[in-house]
Write a protein that holds these residues in place. Structure first.
Motif, PDB file in Angstrom:
ATOM      1  N   GLY A  92      59.473  48.747  37.111  1.00 28.50           N
ATOM      2  CA  GLY A  92      60.064  49.672  38.088  1.00 28.50           C
ATOM      3  C   GLY A  92      58.977  50.316  38.946  1.00 28.50           C
ATOM      4  O   GLY A  92      59.106  50.418  40.169  1.00 28.50           O
ATOM      5  N   GLU A  93      57.886  50.771  38.284  1.00 33.18           N
ATOM      6  CA  GLU A  93      56.790  51.398  39.037  1.00 33.18           C
ATOM      7  C   GLU A  93      56.161  50.394  40.000  1.00 33.18           C
ATOM      8  O   GLU A  93      55.841  50.719  41.138  1.00 33.18           O
ATOM      9  CB  GLU A  93      55.721  51.912  38.062  1.00 33.18           C
ATOM     10  N   LEU A  94      56.008  49.148  39.521  1.00 32.30           N
ATOM     11  CA  LEU A  94      55.423  48.104  40.372  1.00 32.30           C
ATOM     12  C   LEU A  94      56.289  47.878  41.612  1.00 32.30           C
ATOM     13  O   LEU A  94      55.792  47.825  42.741  1.00 32.30           O
ATOM     14  CB  LEU A  94      55.299  46.806  39.559  1.00 32.30           C
ATOM     15  N   GLN A  95      57.602  47.744  41.370  1.00 34.00           N
ATOM     16  CA  GLN A  95      58.483  47.426  42.503  1.00 34.00           C
ATOM     17  C   GLN A  95      58.539  48.575  43.498  1.00 34.00           C
ATOM     18  O   GLN A  95      58.591  48.353  44.704  1.00 34.00           O
ATOM     19  CB  GLN A  95      59.867  47.032  41.991  1.00 34.00           C
ATOM     20  N   ARG A  96      58.507  49.803  42.990  1.00 35.05           N
ATOM     21  CA  ARG A  96      58.490  50.945  43.914  1.00 35.05           C
ATOM     22  C   ARG A  96      57.190  50.947  44.719  1.00 35.05           C
ATOM     23  O   ARG A  96      57.190  51.152  45.921  1.00 35.05           O
ATOM     24  CB  ARG A  96      58.646  52.260  43.153  1.00 35.05           C
ATOM     25  N   ALA A  97      56.050  50.697  44.018  1.00 34.06           N
ATOM     26  CA  ALA A  97      54.750  50.719  44.709  1.00 34.06           C
ATOM     27  C   ALA A  97      54.711  49.657  45.804  1.00 34.06           C
ATOM     28  O   ALA A  97      54.271  49.917  46.923  1.00 34.06           O
ATOM     29  CB  ALA A  97      53.622  50.482  43.698  1.00 34.06           C
ATOM     30  N   VAL A  98      55.208  48.446  45.498  1.00 34.29           N
ATOM     31  CA  VAL A  98      55.113  47.343  46.457  1.00 34.29           C
ATOM     32  C   VAL A  98      56.185  47.465  47.538  1.00 34.29           C
ATOM     33  O   VAL A  98      55.885  47.412  48.735  1.00 34.29           O
ATOM     34  CB  VAL A  98      55.249  45.990  45.713  1.00 34.29           C
ATOM     35  N   HIS A  99      57.442  47.604  47.089  1.00 35.64           N
ATOM     36  CA  HIS A  99      58.554  47.497  48.042  1.00 35.64           C
ATOM     37  C   HIS A  99      58.850  48.801  48.778  1.00 35.64           C
ATOM     38  O   HIS A  99      59.306  48.787  49.917  1.00 35.64           O
ATOM     39  CB  HIS A  99      59.825  47.029  47.320  1.00 35.64           C
ATOM     40  N   VAL A 100      58.662  49.950  48.108  1.00 32.14           N
ATOM     41  CA  VAL A 100      59.017  51.217  48.764  1.00 32.14           C
ATOM     42  C   VAL A 100      57.797  51.810  49.474  1.00 32.14           C
ATOM     43  O   VAL A 100      57.881  52.241  50.614  1.00 32.14           O
ATOM     44  CB  VAL A 100      59.596  52.226  47.737  1.00 32.14           C
ATOM     45  N   HIS A 101      56.621  51.788  48.779  1.00 29.00           N
ATOM     46  CA  HIS A 101      55.456  52.469  49.362  1.00 29.00           C
ATOM     47  C   HIS A 101      54.475  51.505  50.016  1.00 29.00           C
ATOM     48  O   HIS A 101      53.489  51.944  50.615  1.00 29.00           O
ATOM     49  CB  HIS A 101      54.748  53.292  48.284  1.00 29.00           C
ATOM     50  N   GLY A 102      54.708  50.180  49.889  1.00 30.03           N
ATOM     51  CA  GLY A 102      53.840  49.189  50.524  1.00 30.03           C
ATOM     52  C   GLY A 102      52.391  49.270  50.071  1.00 30.03           C
ATOM     53  O   GLY A 102      51.474  48.986  50.847  1.00 30.03           O
ATOM     54  N   GLN A 103      52.171  49.673  48.800  1.00 32.41           N
ATOM     55  CA  GLN A 103      50.785  49.839  48.313  1.00 32.41           C
ATOM     56  C   GLN A 103      50.139  48.496  48.004  1.00 32.41           C
ATOM     57  O   GLN A 103      50.814  47.548  47.618  1.00 32.41           O
ATOM     58  CB  GLN A 103      50.786  50.692  47.036  1.00 32.41           C
ATOM     59  N   ARG A 104      48.799  48.448  48.107  1.00 31.68           N
ATOM     60  CA  ARG A 104      48.032  47.294  47.646  1.00 31.68           C
ATOM     61  C   ARG A 104      47.850  47.427  46.152  1.00 31.68           C
ATOM     62  O   ARG A 104      47.461  48.470  45.651  1.00 31.68           O
ATOM     63  CB  ARG A 104      46.669  47.269  48.341  1.00 31.68           C
ATOM     64  N   ILE A 105      48.116  46.348  45.412  1.00 32.44           N
ATOM     65  CA  ILE A 105      48.166  46.472  43.961  1.00 32.44           C
ATOM     66  C   ILE A 105      46.867  46.026  43.301  1.00 32.44           C
ATOM     67  O   ILE A 105      46.322  46.721  42.455  1.00 32.44           O
ATOM     68  CB  ILE A 105      49.347  45.624  43.420  1.00 32.44           C
ATOM     69  N   GLY A 106      46.341  44.866  43.622  1.00 37.66           N
ATOM     70  CA  GLY A 106      45.157  44.329  42.961  1.00 37.66           C
ATOM     71  C   GLY A 106      45.082  42.849  43.257  1.00 37.66           C
ATOM     72  O   GLY A 106      45.704  42.362  44.215  1.00 37.66           O
ATOM     73  N   THR A 107      44.329  42.113  42.417  1.00 32.38           N
ATOM     74  CA  THR A 107      44.177  40.672  42.683  1.00 32.38           C
ATOM     75  C   THR A 107      44.600  39.796  41.502  1.00 32.38           C
ATOM     76  O   THR A 107      45.081  38.693  41.704  1.00 32.38           O
ATOM     77  CB  THR A 107      42.716  40.329  43.044  1.00 32.38           C
ATOM     78  N   HIS A 108      44.361  40.279  40.249  1.00 28.39           N
ATOM     79  CA  HIS A 108      44.641  39.450  39.079  1.00 28.39           C
ATOM     80  C   HIS A 108      45.464  40.262  38.075  1.00 28.39           C
ATOM     81  O   HIS A 108      45.014  41.328  37.628  1.00 28.39           O
ATOM     82  CB  HIS A 108      43.338  38.979  38.423  1.00 28.39           C
ATOM     83  N   ALA A 109      46.630  39.721  37.718  1.00 29.22           N
ATOM     84  CA  ALA A 109      47.557  40.509  36.898  1.00 29.22           C
ATOM     85  C   ALA A 109      47.893  39.815  35.584  1.00 29.22           C
ATOM     86  O   ALA A 109      47.983  38.592  35.520  1.00 29.22           O
ATOM     87  CB  ALA A 109      48.845  40.759  37.674  1.00 29.22           C
ATOM     88  N   VAL A 110      48.111  40.636  34.552  1.00 27.37           N
ATOM     89  CA  VAL A 110      48.676  40.159  33.284  1.00 27.37           C
ATOM     90  C   VAL A 110      50.043  40.826  33.133  1.00 27.37           C
ATOM     91  O   VAL A 110      50.166  42.040  33.329  1.00 27.37           O
ATOM     92  CB  VAL A 110      47.756  40.523  32.096  1.00 27.37           C
ATOM     93  N   VAL A 111      51.051  40.021  32.821  1.00 32.74           N
ATOM     94  CA  VAL A 111      52.404  40.548  32.617  1.00 32.74           C
ATOM     95  C   VAL A 111      52.667  40.563  31.115  1.00 32.74           C
ATOM     96  O   VAL A 111      52.562  39.522  30.456  1.00 32.74           O
ATOM     97  CB  VAL A 111      53.452  39.671  33.333  1.00 32.74           C
ATOM     98  N   ILE A 112      53.007  41.731  30.576  1.00 33.05           N
ATOM     99  CA  ILE A 112      53.293  41.839  29.145  1.00 33.05           C
ATOM    100  C   ILE A 112      54.804  41.809  28.974  1.00 33.05           C
ATOM    101  O   ILE A 112      55.502  42.701  29.442  1.00 33.05           O
ATOM    102  CB  ILE A 112      52.765  43.161  28.540  1.00 33.05           C
ATOM    103  N   GLY A 113      55.310  40.772  28.281  1.00 35.69           N
ATOM    104  CA  GLY A 113      56.747  40.643  28.054  1.00 35.69           C
ATOM    105  C   GLY A 113      57.239  39.307  28.571  1.00 35.69           C
ATOM    106  O   GLY A 113      56.563  38.666  29.399  1.00 35.69           O
TER     107      GLY A 113
END
Ligand SMILES: Cc1cc2nc3c(=O)[nH]c(=O)nc-3n(C[C@H](O)[C@H](O)[C@H](O)COP(=O)(O)OP(=O)(O)OC[C@H]3O[C@@H](n4cnc5c(N)ncnc54)[C@H](O)[C@@H]3O)c2cc1C
Length: 418
Positions: free
Chosen positions: A151-172
């Motif tokens: 949820g935090e990721l989607q808000r950061a990307v889709h609502v606030h248009g923030q830059r997130i990073g380059t390499h991600a690990v998804v837990i789950g």
């Protein structure tokens, strides 16, 4: 400070797909003044932040935008839900939070109009579910930036248009994990791996081939590293090996908990398995005139299921408004044996007309094509073989054709997986 006192016929708490579905059906059915209270500035619930498609298609079982799924984008689905409710006369008030209770069907609110005390003839709770943050999952290590829930990721990307990073690990590896992976890739990140503590199953090979990133099964997150920014995820594998995945972003996905604070504050009975309000086959909670729908009841199902539950609860709510709120006899509890974790609904009314004709369940560990056995006081009521393996975090279902064989005066009905 004084509160403005108001009365309505039906008060719906939560303007997501479930609450809006309930309000639309109730307002269209002549339930009187139907009011929806939504704490955010915009109604629509979680779908507002999910730009991918696949909404409005029931039973997709996956929450990501990849694959041939059709349906609407999340925001389009949210707008359609709002339009359906408002279009038939339901009153939608946004920016209004329900903070507590002052009577069996009286709630206290705070919002732009100040403090209010609203009494309703029926209350429908539709407050949704939230993902547990990393701290609540007891993952040790530092707390640098770069750690998100979906949820935090989607808000950061889709609502606030923030830059997130380059390499991600998804837990789950629940359906929502694939939604997180889609969001990360859409934001330009490489996915280093998806990690789950669940054992190997036939699915990982498929997922690996299809999704284009490694799925590490049977791996537990033991530590997060990094000071100014997350720099790695330490894992312990089933064979005792430890490894570190280098990354600058970590997303903890799934692990939904019903948003049950309000239900708890109201003294409603909470089901030990789902951790949402205990409820019967007519969406009735333990309090007369208080109903519940959507993810509050069973954490994350797809949005179509939540909206359909909302619409279906109109029938028992209307019955309640007409003075027939209580079931015609005792409620029979419905319980599960481990490794099953929970079943919903978890109370059976004698007049049971199960919405959708099926119960939803979760397991605590993978079971290869189990038999589900339903029994009461040592008497077998039903046996059903599932066609596919069941996995933690994924819903599976049990038909309801055995309801008429229940002894309404017997003890709890049990579901066992063999
Ligand atoms: C990342 C992600 C991706 C998903 N992708 C898909 C998909 O592709 N397809 C699909 O069908 N489903 C998808 N889902 C699932 C879907 O979004 C949910 O099942 C659906 O939103 C549940 O609806 P709800 O109304 O029960 O809860 P929510 O959507 O959570 O709505 C609850 C609302 O209640 C409000 N609220 C809570 N407490 C209060 C209070 N005290 N006072 C006032 N308001 C309150 C909240 O602000 C919220 O707006 C996804 C979910 C997630 C997390």
């Amino acid at each position: 400070m004084t509160r403005l006192e108001r009365s309505v016929d039906v008060l719906v708490v939560g303007g997501g797909p479930a609450g809006l579905g309930a309000a639309a059906e109730l307002a269209a059915s002549g339930a009187g003044h139907v009011e929806i209270l939504e704490r955010e500035q915009d109604a629509g619930g979680i779908p507002r932040h999910c730009l991918h498609g696949g909404f409005g298609v029931r039973g997709t079982g996956r929450f990501s935008g990849s694959g041939p799924r059709g349906g609407m984008s999340g925001p389009a689905f949210a707008r359609a839900c709002v339009a359906a409710a408002v279009g038939v006369g339901a009153v939608l008030r946004t920016g209004v939070s329900v903070t507590g209770w002052d009577g069996p069907r009286t709630v206290e609110t705070t919002g732009p109009a100040g403090l209010e005390r609203i009494t309703a003839r029926a209350v429908v709770l539709a407050t949704g579910a939230r993902e547990r943050p990393r701290s609540a999952r007891l993952v040790p290590g530092s707390r640098p930036p770069g750690i998100y829930t979906t949820g935090e990721l989607q808000r950061a990307v889709h609502v606030h248009g923030q830059r997130i990073g380059t390499h991600a690990v998804v837990i789950g590896n629940e359906p929502v994990a694939h939604g997180a992976a889609d969001t990360l890739r859409g934001a330009g990140l490489d996915i280093v791996a998806m990690v789950t503590d669940q054992p190997v199953s036939p699915l990982p090979a498929l997922v690996r081939a299809w999704a284009g990133f490694p799925l590490l099964t049977g791996a537990t997150v033991t530590r997060l590293t990094g000071r100014n920014r997350i720099s790695g995820v330490e894992l312990r594998h089933e064979d005792g090996r430890t490894t570190t995945l280098r990354c600058d972003t970590v997303v903890f996905t799934g692990d939904f908990v019903p948003e049950h604070e309000l239900a708890r504050r109201g003294g409603l009975v909470i089901d030990a398995g789902t951790r949402g309000p205990a409820y019967d086959t007519g969406f009735r909670t333990s309090r007369d005139g208080v109903f519940a729908v959507g993810n509050l009841l069973h954490a994350a199902e797809d949005a179509g299921v939540a909206a359909a539950e909302g619409r279906a609860c109109a029938v028992p709510v209307l019955r309640g408004l007409a003075g027939h709120d209580r079931p015609a006899g005792p409620l029979v509890p419905l319980e599960v044996d481990p490794p099953l974790r929970w079943v919903a609904p978890n109370r059976i009314a004698p007049d049971a007309e199960l919405h959708d004709g099926r119960f939803v369940l979760r397991t605590g560990r993978r079971l290869p094509r189990p038999h589900l056995v339903v029994s009461q006081d040592g008497r077998e009521l039903h046996r059903q073989r599932l066609l596919l393996p069941v996995l933690p975090g994924h819903p599976f279902h049990l038909g309801a054709g055995w309801l008429e064989r229940i002894d309404p005066h017997g003890s709890a009905v049990r579901i066992t997986a063999l």
